[in-house]
Design a protein around this motif. Structure first.
Motif, PDB file in Angstrom:
ATOM      1  N   ALA A  20      77.888 -60.312 126.837  1.00  0.00           N
ATOM      2  CA  ALA A  20      78.652 -59.812 127.988  1.00  0.00           C
ATOM      3  C   ALA A  20      80.149 -59.969 127.753  1.00  0.00           C
ATOM      4  O   ALA A  20      80.602 -60.963 127.182  1.00  0.00           O
ATOM      5  N   SER A  21      80.895 -58.966 128.204  1.00  0.00           N
ATOM      6  CA  SER A  21      82.353 -59.052 128.220  1.00  0.00           C
ATOM      7  C   SER A  21      82.836 -58.369 129.498  1.00  0.00           C
ATOM      8  O   SER A  21      82.035 -57.842 130.266  1.00  0.00           O
ATOM      9  N   GLU A  22      84.133 -58.356 129.717  1.00  0.00           N
ATOM     10  CA  GLU A  22      84.683 -57.746 130.929  1.00  0.00           C
ATOM     11  C   GLU A  22      85.034 -56.274 130.747  1.00  0.00           C
ATOM     12  O   GLU A  22      85.523 -55.646 131.685  1.00  0.00           O
ATOM     13  N   ASN A  26      80.691 -52.316 128.901  1.00  0.00           N
ATOM     14  CA  ASN A  26      79.898 -53.303 128.172  1.00  0.00           C
ATOM     15  C   ASN A  26      78.569 -53.537 128.880  1.00  0.00           C
ATOM     16  O   ASN A  26      78.541 -53.883 130.066  1.00  0.00           O
ATOM     17  N   GLY A  29      78.121 -56.974 130.321  1.00  0.00           N
ATOM     18  CA  GLY A  29      79.004 -57.112 131.474  1.00  0.00           C
ATOM     19  C   GLY A  29      78.426 -56.453 132.715  1.00  0.00           C
ATOM     20  O   GLY A  29      78.539 -56.984 133.829  1.00  0.00           O
ATOM     21  N   ARG A  33      77.529 -58.439 136.094  1.00  0.00           N
ATOM     22  CA  ARG A  33      78.045 -58.026 137.409  1.00  0.00           C
ATOM     23  C   ARG A  33      76.904 -57.811 138.401  1.00  0.00           C
ATOM     24  O   ARG A  33      77.030 -58.167 139.582  1.00  0.00           O
ATOM     25  N   VAL A  46      77.277 -67.303 129.735  1.00  0.00           N
ATOM     26  CA  VAL A  46      77.501 -66.147 128.871  1.00  0.00           C
ATOM     27  C   VAL A  46      77.691 -66.640 127.447  1.00  0.00           C
ATOM     28  O   VAL A  46      78.312 -67.680 127.217  1.00  0.00           O
ATOM     29  N   ASN A  48      79.331 -65.087 123.980  1.00  0.00           N
ATOM     30  CA  ASN A  48      80.087 -64.004 123.356  1.00  0.00           C
ATOM     31  C   ASN A  48      80.950 -64.632 122.276  1.00  0.00           C
ATOM     32  O   ASN A  48      81.744 -65.530 122.560  1.00  0.00           O
ATOM     33  N   VAL A  55      83.598 -65.086 131.464  1.00  0.00           N
ATOM     34  CA  VAL A  55      83.446 -63.639 131.636  1.00  0.00           C
ATOM     35  C   VAL A  55      83.037 -63.422 133.091  1.00  0.00           C
ATOM     36  O   VAL A  55      82.033 -63.977 133.539  1.00  0.00           O
ATOM     37  N   HIS A  56      83.833 -62.671 133.817  1.00  0.00           N
ATOM     38  CA  HIS A  56      83.611 -62.443 135.250  1.00  0.00           C
ATOM     39  C   HIS A  56      83.425 -63.768 135.993  1.00  0.00           C
ATOM     40  O   HIS A  56      82.601 -63.871 136.905  1.00  0.00           O
ATOM     41  N   CYS A  60      81.647 -69.228 129.332  1.00  0.00           N
ATOM     42  CA  CYS A  60      81.234 -68.531 128.110  1.00  0.00           C
ATOM     43  C   CYS A  60      81.348 -69.457 126.914  1.00  0.00           C
ATOM     44  O   CYS A  60      82.319 -70.215 126.797  1.00  0.00           O
TER      45      CYS A  60
END
Length: 189
Positions: A20-22, A26, A29, A33, A46, A48, A55-56, A60
């Protein structure tokens, strides 16, 4: 098919989203969300490798070996060639279930020439990890506030269950049900 670890799949107390990333597009992501937006009550993490602290808003770490706890469910959203090793490592770490959302596993081949989806299956069997996927839209259990999908809308709790292979059909059924206020108890592909 056995019922081994199905509780960890349908009602996990903790989840790690790998990849997951912002970035808006993605896959991981989007899943993260949806988990947050659906009010998932369990512990989230998370993974990554890009060095994010969070992330969000979710903590992470760079590798699964750096996880501070062993989640019940891992959601894998990484490139196809990374998935077999991740599945093996997650199983060795004691993770019970995984959802492999990564697509292209039947078109991408291992060094032995077989499609990677077979390498994933072998790694899961070796370690006892229960796997849903690959190339899945994910899993929804509205009664548990669990939306582990990349679907653009959620589902409401209800008495109807849908299990299907096609993400396109699943998304269409979800759109139909949402427009009519029909609730789902379980939804997965």
């Amino acid at each position: 098919m056995s019922t081994r670890y199905l509780e960890s799949l349908f009602n996990p107390s903790s989840i790690v989203v790998i990849g997951a990333s912002e970035r808006a597009d993605n896959l991981g992501g989007m899943v993260l969300r949806n988990l947050l937006g659906g009010g998932y009550p369990g512990r989230l993490l998370v993974v990554n490798q890009s060095g994010y602290d969070n992330v969000h808003g979710v903590h992470c770490v760079p590798r699964v070996s750096k996880m501070e706890f062993t989640p019940e469910l891992a959601i894998i959203c990484t490139p196809p060639d990374t998935v077999p090793k991740l599945v093996k490592k997650l199983g060795e770490l004691g993770v019970r279930t995984a959802i492999v959302m990564t697509g292209g596993m039947s078109r991408t081949h291992s060094k032995t020439g077989q499609p990677l989806m077979y390498s994933v299956r072998e790694a899961a069997r070796e370690t006892g990890l229960r796997v849903l996927g690959p190339n899945t839209i994910g899993l929804m259990v509205p009664a548990r506030s669990l939306n582990a999908t990349y679907a653009h809308i959620g589902a409401i709790p209800g008495r109807v269950a849908f299990i299907g292979q096609s993400g396109t059909i699943a998304s269409s059924v979800l759109d139909w049900a949402f427009a009519r206020g029909v609730g789902f108890s379980y939804f997965l592909t």
